[in-house]
Design an enzyme around this catalytic site. Structure first.
Site, PDB file in Angstrom:
ATOM      1  N   HIS A   1      46.734  87.293  68.027  1.00  0.00           N
ATOM      2  CA  HIS A   1      47.506  86.582  66.991  1.00  0.00           C
ATOM      3  C   HIS A   1      46.584  86.066  65.888  1.00  0.00           C
ATOM      4  CE1 HIS A   1      49.737  86.044  70.843  1.00  0.00           C
ATOM      5  NE2 HIS A   1      50.730  86.483  70.091  1.00  0.00           N
TER       6      HIS A   1
ATOM      7  N   HIS B   1      37.481  69.730  69.520  1.00  0.00           N
ATOM      8  CA  HIS B   1      38.776  70.332  69.171  1.00  0.00           C
ATOM      9  C   HIS B   1      39.563  70.375  70.482  1.00  0.00           C
ATOM     10  CE1 HIS B   1      41.908  72.880  67.657  1.00  0.00           C
ATOM     11  NE2 HIS B   1      41.632  73.820  68.532  1.00  0.00           N
TER      12      HIS B   1
ATOM     13  N   ARG C   1      42.885  73.453  76.554  1.00  0.00           N
ATOM     14  CA  ARG C   1      42.051  74.546  76.039  1.00  0.00           C
ATOM     15  C   ARG C   1      40.937  74.936  77.003  1.00  0.00           C
ATOM     16  NH1 ARG C   1      43.527  71.031  71.730  1.00  0.00           N
ATOM     17  NH2 ARG C   1      44.519  72.098  69.984  1.00  0.00           N
TER      18      ARG C   1
HETATM   19  N1  LIG Z   1      39.995  76.753  67.302  1.00  0.00           N
HETATM   20  C1  LIG Z   1      41.284  76.710  67.006  1.00  0.00           C
HETATM   21  O1  LIG Z   1      41.718  75.833  66.258  1.00  0.00           O
HETATM   22  C2  LIG Z   1      42.192  77.767  67.582  1.00  0.00           C
HETATM   23  C3  LIG Z   1      43.505  77.928  67.111  1.00  0.00           C
HETATM   24  C4  LIG Z   1      44.285  78.961  67.657  1.00  0.00           C
HETATM   25  C5  LIG Z   1      43.779  79.762  68.677  1.00  0.00           C
HETATM   26  N2  LIG Z   1      42.503  79.547  69.120  1.00  0.00           N
HETATM   27  C6  LIG Z   1      41.892  80.383  70.138  1.00  0.00           C
HETATM   28  O2  LIG Z   1      41.613  81.643  69.545  1.00  0.00           O
HETATM   29  C7  LIG Z   1      41.566  82.645  70.580  1.00  0.00           C
HETATM   30  C8  LIG Z   1      42.466  83.803  70.194  1.00  0.00           C
HETATM   31  O3  LIG Z   1      43.807  83.364  70.168  1.00  0.00           O
HETATM   32  P1  LIG Z   1      44.988  84.478  70.085  1.00  0.00           P
HETATM   33  O4  LIG Z   1      46.266  83.756  70.035  1.00  0.00           O
HETATM   34  O5  LIG Z   1      44.635  85.462  69.039  1.00  0.00           O
HETATM   35  O6  LIG Z   1      44.796  85.161  71.523  1.00  0.00           O
HETATM   36  P2  LIG Z   1      45.378  86.579  72.011  1.00  0.00           P
HETATM   37  O7  LIG Z   1      45.430  86.515  73.506  1.00  0.00           O
HETATM   38  O8  LIG Z   1      46.616  86.897  71.235  1.00  0.00           O
HETATM   39  O9  LIG Z   1      44.276  87.624  71.523  1.00  0.00           O
HETATM   40  C9  LIG Z   1      42.993  87.681  72.029  1.00  0.00           C
HETATM   41  C10 LIG Z   1      42.446  89.059  71.700  1.00  0.00           C
HETATM   42  O10 LIG Z   1      41.082  89.103  72.164  1.00  0.00           O
HETATM   43  C11 LIG Z   1      40.892  90.416  72.676  1.00  0.00           C
HETATM   44  N3  LIG Z   1      39.736  90.442  73.569  1.00  0.00           N
HETATM   45  C12 LIG Z   1      39.640  89.972  74.826  1.00  0.00           C
HETATM   46  N4  LIG Z   1      38.426  90.233  75.341  1.00  0.00           N
HETATM   47  C13 LIG Z   1      37.727  90.882  74.384  1.00  0.00           C
HETATM   48  C14 LIG Z   1      36.433  91.425  74.313  1.00  0.00           C
HETATM   49  N5  LIG Z   1      35.609  91.382  75.360  1.00  0.00           N
HETATM   50  N6  LIG Z   1      36.049  92.026  73.176  1.00  0.00           N
HETATM   51  C15 LIG Z   1      36.888  92.098  72.118  1.00  0.00           C
HETATM   52  N7  LIG Z   1      38.143  91.622  72.133  1.00  0.00           N
HETATM   53  C16 LIG Z   1      38.560  91.015  73.253  1.00  0.00           C
HETATM   54  C17 LIG Z   1      42.196  90.754  73.376  1.00  0.00           C
HETATM   55  O11 LIG Z   1      42.338  92.153  73.611  1.00  0.00           O
HETATM   56  C18 LIG Z   1      43.198  90.205  72.379  1.00  0.00           C
HETATM   57  O12 LIG Z   1      43.572  91.182  71.413  1.00  0.00           O
HETATM   58  C19 LIG Z   1      41.997  81.920  71.848  1.00  0.00           C
HETATM   59  O13 LIG Z   1      40.844  81.526  72.552  1.00  0.00           O
HETATM   60  C20 LIG Z   1      42.744  80.697  71.332  1.00  0.00           C
HETATM   61  O14 LIG Z   1      42.791  79.647  72.253  1.00  0.00           O
HETATM   62  C21 LIG Z   1      41.718  78.574  68.593  1.00  0.00           C
END
Ligand SMILES: NC(=O)c1ccc[n+]([C@@H]2O[C@H](COP(=O)([O-])OP(=O)(O)OC[C@H]3O[C@@H](n4cnc5c(N)ncnc54)[C@H](O)[C@@H]3O)[C@@H](O)[C@H]2O)c1
Length: 305
Positions: A11, A176, A89
């Site tokens: 996402h 965070h 988280r």
């Molecule tokens: N810091 C913030 O404010 C904030 C805000 C939103 C989300 N996040 C974090 O961002 C991250 C991503 O969120 P999301 O909703 O996109 O998650 P998601 O589960 O939709 O997508 C994660 C993606 O990472 C890929 N992935 C997994 N292992 C991998 C690897 N070894 N190499 C390459 N790609 C790999 C998966 O295939 C997937 O497409 C999560 O950890 C979430 O908690 C942080």
């Protein structure tokens, strides 16, 4: 040439890629995901979108070597479904720390010499772990940290005083995560300190609204994307333009020997300098407590360097 890589096309990564393409922020975009089919689909979808746009972004997929001459890598690989119903988280850490161990050597081997922005949760611990695993300078690896939480604070204050959120200044400090806190002594409306504001604002209630802000965005759809992707795109612009803009991100402070959310100056070298706001004693104590949670998270990692 303006070149950026995104690792993790869920996402967050996909929305960030779309934002960079529609806003014409980069000339070349390297997209990497462990799911090859997903990367291919994102490439086709972004190319379709470009037919209707004025800018042109070259898309390269699944090629770590192509990161060699990129200026910025955004790390947003993870597994959002691991967060569960309470939005803790730290539940993602076991998974995301392994992803860091897997990807950091590939980033190093590519010869990449730019800035890494980490978004993946738990954000501060993952920023620290990525820095440790790559061995890059601490100023060149940072997390988005409390940048999004600070936006949520601006929103919460704005709603209460009926003034545009962009006129609200100040910072959310620390993790965070749940131990973050609004440093109310830094918050201003226009140039005026919020603490001198006439209306009767309930700061505890506002604090809670800020902390809950992420959950409100997450609860109904099981992820968040627009706020964080826009935040990532803004940071990329700051680096590419050497903007020297003050924003709160998760940066390494050698005095506290930890990453945590705090205001810094962002430019082409990543963290250019720190803005040390004079916090009250209560705020300093809250910061120590929050930093300890980040340190414990890092120390408890089962996977050492
Ligand atoms: N810091 C913030 O404010 C904030 C805000 C939103 C989300 N996040 C974090 O961002 C991250 C991503 O969120 P999301 O909703 O996109 O998650 P998601 O589960 O939709 O997508 C994660 C993606 O990472 C890929 N992935 C997994 N292992 C991998 C690897 N070894 N190499 C390459 N790609 C790999 C998966 O295939 C997937 O497409 C999560 O950890 C979430 O908690 C942080």
């Amino acid at each position: 040439m303006r070149k950026v890589g995104i690792i993790g096309l869920g996402h967050v990564g996909a929305t960030l890629a779309y934002t960079l393409v529609t806003e014409n922020v980069v000339d070349e975009l390297v997209l990497i995901d462990k799911d090859e089919k997903r990367a291919i689909s994102e490439e086709y979808d972004l190319l379709d979108a470009q037919v209707f746009l004025t800018g042109k972004t070259k898309i390269i997929i699944q090629d770590y070597q192509a990161l060699k001459d990129a200026s910025v890598i955004v790390f947003c690989a993870g597994q959002i479904s691991a967060l569960g119903d309470d939005g803790d988280r730290f539940k993602e850490l076991e998974i995301t720390s392994k992803i860091v161990e897997e990807t950091a050597p590939k980033i190093k081997q590519s010869g990449f010499d730019g800035i890494i922005i980490t978004i993946t949760n738990p954000c501060d611990v993952i920023a620290a772990y990525m820095q440790k695993q790559t061995g890059f300078e601490t100023t060149k690896v940072f997390g988005t940290g409390t940048m999004l939480d600070t936006a949520r604070m601006q929103q919460a204050v704005s709603r209460n005083v009926s003034i545009d959120s962009r006129n609200v200044g100040g910072y959310v400090y620390g993790e965070h995560g749940d131990s973050q806190f609004v440093a109310w002594s830094t918050v201003t409306i226009g140039d005026r300190p919020l603490l001198t504001w006439d209306s009767e604002l309930d700061l505890n209630q506002l604090d809670e609204a800020v902390r809950a802000g992420g959950w409100n965005a997450f609860a109904g759809k099981g992820y968040t994307s627009y706020g964080i992707a826009t935040c990532g795109a803004r940071l990329i612009r700051m680096i590419l333009n050497d903007a020297k803009t003050i924003v709160p991100v998760s940066a390494y402070d050698d005095q506290m020997d930890s990453y945590y959310g705090q205001p810094v100056v962002i430019g082409k070298n990543g963290i250019e300098s720190f803005i040390s706001c004079p916090l009250t004693e209560k705020e300093q104590n809250s910061l120590k407590e929050s930093v300890q949670i980040i340190k414990d998270g890092l120390a408890n990692l089962p996977f050492k360097q």
